[in-house]
Design a protein around this motif. Structure first.
Motif, PDB file in Angstrom:
ATOM      1  N   GLY A   1      12.502   2.670   6.465  1.00 54.63           N
ATOM      2  CA  GLY A   1      11.069   2.925   6.452  1.00 54.63           C
ATOM      3  C   GLY A   1      10.666   4.199   7.145  1.00 54.63           C
ATOM      4  N   HIS A   2      11.611   5.102   7.370  1.00 54.85           N
ATOM      5  CA  HIS A   2      11.309   6.372   8.038  1.00 54.85           C
ATOM      6  C   HIS A   2      11.044   7.473   7.016  1.00 54.85           C
ATOM      7  N   THR A   3      10.261   7.147   6.012  1.00 52.65           N
ATOM      8  CA  THR A   3       9.968   8.092   4.939  1.00 52.65           C
ATOM      9  C   THR A   3       8.470   8.333   4.862  1.00 52.65           C
ATOM     10  N   SER A   4       8.089   9.602   4.832  1.00 55.25           N
ATOM     11  CA  SER A   4       6.665   9.938   4.748  1.00 55.25           C
ATOM     12  C   SER A   4       6.079   9.462   3.422  1.00 55.25           C
ATOM     13  N   VAL A   5       4.819   9.183   3.439  1.00 53.13           N
ATOM     14  CA  VAL A   5       4.137   8.711   2.229  1.00 53.13           C
ATOM     15  C   VAL A   5       4.039   9.843   1.213  1.00 53.13           C
ATOM     16  N   PRO A   6       4.524   9.632  -0.023  1.00 58.70           N
ATOM     17  CA  PRO A   6       4.383  10.653  -1.067  1.00 58.70           C
ATOM     18  C   PRO A   6       2.916  10.915  -1.378  1.00 58.70           C
ATOM     19  N   GLN A   7       2.661  12.037  -2.000  1.00 57.55           N
ATOM     20  CA  GLN A   7       1.282  12.439  -2.269  1.00 57.55           C
ATOM     21  C   GLN A   7       0.747  11.944  -3.606  1.00 57.55           C
TER      22      GLN A   7
ATOM     23  N   LEU B   1       6.730  -7.029   4.280  1.00 57.79           N
ATOM     24  CA  LEU B   1       6.345  -5.622   4.228  1.00 57.79           C
ATOM     25  C   LEU B   1       5.468  -5.312   5.432  1.00 57.79           C
ATOM     26  N   GLN B   2       5.887  -4.346   6.244  1.00 52.57           N
ATOM     27  CA  GLN B   2       5.136  -4.000   7.438  1.00 52.57           C
ATOM     28  C   GLN B   2       4.577  -2.586   7.313  1.00 52.57           C
ATOM     29  N   PRO B   3       3.254  -2.418   7.348  1.00 52.42           N
ATOM     30  CA  PRO B   3       2.675  -1.072   7.240  1.00 52.42           C
ATOM     31  C   PRO B   3       3.034  -0.206   8.435  1.00 52.42           C
ATOM     32  N   GLN B   4       3.149   1.103   8.188  1.00 51.31           N
ATOM     33  CA  GLN B   4       3.471   2.065   9.232  1.00 51.31           C
ATOM     34  C   GLN B   4       2.583   3.299   9.062  1.00 51.31           C
ATOM     35  N   ARG B   5       2.086   3.815  10.121  1.00 51.86           N
ATOM     36  CA  ARG B   5       1.197   4.960  10.070  1.00 51.86           C
ATOM     37  C   ARG B   5       1.921   6.175   9.502  1.00 51.86           C
ATOM     38  N   ASP B   6       1.386   6.751   8.425  1.00 50.54           N
ATOM     39  CA  ASP B   6       1.899   7.966   7.781  1.00 50.54           C
ATOM     40  C   ASP B   6       3.296   7.796   7.181  1.00 50.54           C
ATOM     41  N   LEU B   7       3.789   6.558   7.107  1.00 45.69           N
ATOM     42  CA  LEU B   7       5.100   6.290   6.522  1.00 45.69           C
ATOM     43  C   LEU B   7       4.980   5.189   5.472  1.00 45.69           C
TER      44      LEU B   7
ATOM     45  N   MET C   1      -5.139   6.346   1.465  1.00 43.01           N
ATOM     46  CA  MET C   1      -3.788   6.323   0.899  1.00 43.01           C
ATOM     47  C   MET C   1      -2.946   5.189   1.500  1.00 43.01           C
ATOM     48  N   HIS C   2      -3.196   4.898   2.802  1.00 42.95           N
ATOM     49  CA  HIS C   2      -2.459   3.844   3.477  1.00 42.95           C
ATOM     50  C   HIS C   2      -2.618   2.515   2.745  1.00 42.95           C
ATOM     51  N   THR C   3      -3.870   2.163   2.445  1.00 42.65           N
ATOM     52  CA  THR C   3      -4.140   0.903   1.747  1.00 42.65           C
ATOM     53  C   THR C   3      -3.528   0.909   0.355  1.00 42.65           C
ATOM     54  N   THR C   4      -3.605   2.053  -0.326  1.00 47.84           N
ATOM     55  CA  THR C   4      -3.038   2.176  -1.662  1.00 47.84           C
ATOM     56  C   THR C   4      -1.531   1.958  -1.644  1.00 47.84           C
ATOM     57  N   VAL C   5      -0.867   2.551  -0.660  1.00 47.49           N
ATOM     58  CA  VAL C   5       0.589   2.414  -0.546  1.00 47.49           C
ATOM     59  C   VAL C   5       0.974   0.960  -0.320  1.00 47.49           C
ATOM     60  N   LEU C   6       0.319   0.299   0.628  1.00 47.96           N
ATOM     61  CA  LEU C   6       0.639  -1.101   0.910  1.00 47.96           C
ATOM     62  C   LEU C   6       0.349  -1.986  -0.297  1.00 47.96           C
ATOM     63  N   SER C   7      -0.745  -1.688  -0.996  1.00 52.78           N
ATOM     64  CA  SER C   7      -1.083  -2.458  -2.192  1.00 52.78           C
ATOM     65  C   SER C   7      -0.024  -2.306  -3.270  1.00 52.78           C
ATOM     66  N   GLU C   8       0.472  -1.072  -3.465  1.00 50.69           N
ATOM     67  CA  GLU C   8       1.480  -0.839  -4.493  1.00 50.69           C
ATOM     68  C   GLU C   8       2.792  -1.529  -4.144  1.00 50.69           C
ATOM     69  N   PHE C   9       3.202  -1.451  -2.884  1.00 53.09           N
ATOM     70  CA  PHE C   9       4.415  -2.163  -2.469  1.00 53.09           C
ATOM     71  C   PHE C   9       4.230  -3.667  -2.641  1.00 53.09           C
ATOM     72  N   GLY C  10       3.051  -4.164  -2.268  1.00 56.32           N
ATOM     73  CA  GLY C  10       2.782  -5.594  -2.424  1.00 56.32           C
ATOM     74  C   GLY C  10       2.818  -6.031  -3.869  1.00 56.32           C
TER      75      GLY C  10
ATOM     76  N   VAL D   1       4.968   6.805  -5.086  1.00 60.09           N
ATOM     77  CA  VAL D   1       4.868   5.586  -4.288  1.00 60.09           C
ATOM     78  C   VAL D   1       5.442   4.402  -5.067  1.00 60.09           C
ATOM     79  N   GLN D   2       5.074   4.317  -6.336  1.00 58.44           N
ATOM     80  CA  GLN D   2       5.587   3.230  -7.174  1.00 58.44           C
ATOM     81  C   GLN D   2       7.110   3.285  -7.271  1.00 58.44           C
ATOM     82  N   LYS D   3       7.643   4.474  -7.432  1.00 58.20           N
ATOM     83  CA  LYS D   3       9.101   4.629  -7.517  1.00 58.20           C
ATOM     84  C   LYS D   3       9.764   4.208  -6.213  1.00 58.20           C
TER      85      LYS D   3
END
Length: 274
Positions: free
Chosen positions: A105-111, A46-52, A1-10, A116-118
């Motif tokens: 950036g203190h928001t947990s990753v949505p499921q 964009l800086q990745p963050q663990r579980d955020l 999910m981490h990679t997916t989130v960063l990819s979508e933001f990118g 994530v796109q929103k």
């Protein structure tokens, strides 16, 4: 999910920022840059963050920092601010803790991917509204100084022109730009300071306990130190020439990086974002 989130933001930021003239910097995932002037560079990272969700960092650099490449690739959180900083500067009396947590950036990753796109689209919208107009106004070195005093962490002044502590330090900018000010452009008035402290208290945010007198004293002391160092450099032909020669070396180094990264106009297209 981490990679997916960063990819979508990118993807979202890459599409949106490209329309604003930004390009992805080759060799630095999630970093977008645009020349705002011939000597100034706007940065969105964009800086990745663990579980955020990824944090969005924004700011300005000049060609006269020691190493723009190192600053961009390794030290983004040390010299740029996240979106919440710019939000509080724009709307000191209307923000909420929830909004600041989201923008910092203190928001947990949505499921789910839609959420994530929103979130990515929301972060881009705030970036376009809060930050891009500020970056676009920094078209030369003289405009960079008040921006860095207000929105940056990199503006320092070395009395001998050699005490560089970081790759992002704008320690020679005031000499290169022949700045003659007092370094107090960002100091709040008593009314602004007390209003901001009341707003923070109402929203449960802990701020420094110093009253305005203490705040103003510290601001003036720091500004006086910068001004004294700048005056020493300016008054000594030997030190001034040394500083300006170092500026030219840095400029050459940073231009080489910007060409390699595909940021300078006419350079090959920059890198891609995951």
């Amino acid at each position: 999910m981490h990679t997916t989130v960063l990819s979508e933001f990118g993807r979202v930021f890459g599409t949106g920022l490209t329309r604003q003239g930004f390009l992805p910097a080759a060799g630095s995932d999630g970093v977008f840059a645009r020349m705002t002037g011939s000597e100034t560079v706007g940065i969105i990272a964009l800086q990745p963050q663990r579980d955020l969700l990824p944090a969005v960092y924004c700011g300005i650099a000049t060609l006269y920092c020691p190493s723009l490449e190192t600053a961009v690739r390794e030290e983004i959180p040390a010299w740029l601010h996240t979106l919440d900083y710019f939000y509080r500067a724009h709307y000191p009396d209307t923000w909420t803790l929830e909004t600041l947590d989201t923008l910092s950036g203190h928001t947990s990753v949505p499921q789910n991917t839609d959420a994530v796109q929103k979130a990515a689209q929301n972060a881009l919208r705030w970036t376009e509204q809060l930050v891009l107009p500020l970056l676009g106004a920094v078209t030369d070195l003289k405009a960079a100084i008040p921006f860095l005093l207000r929105y940056g962490r990199s503006l320092t002044v070395s009395a001998d022109g050699s005490a560089v502590l970081s790759s992002f330090a704008e320690d020679l900018l005031c000499i290169k730009a022949d700045y003659q000010g007092d370094f107090l452009e960002a100091m709040e008035t008593r009314r602004e300071y007390e209003q901001h402290r009341r707003s923070d208290a109402e929203r449960g945010v802990t701020t420094e306990p110093a009253d305005y007198t203490e705040y103003a004293r510290k601001q003036k002391e720091e500004a006086a130190c910068k001004r004294q160092a700048a005056d020493i450099l300016r008054s000594s032909p030997e030190l001034r020439d040394k500083a300006l020669a170092e500026c030219e070396l840095r400029c050459s180094r940073n231009l080489t990086y910007l060409r390699k990264a595909g940021i300078l106009p006419g350079s090959p297209q920059g890198g891609t974002s995951r």
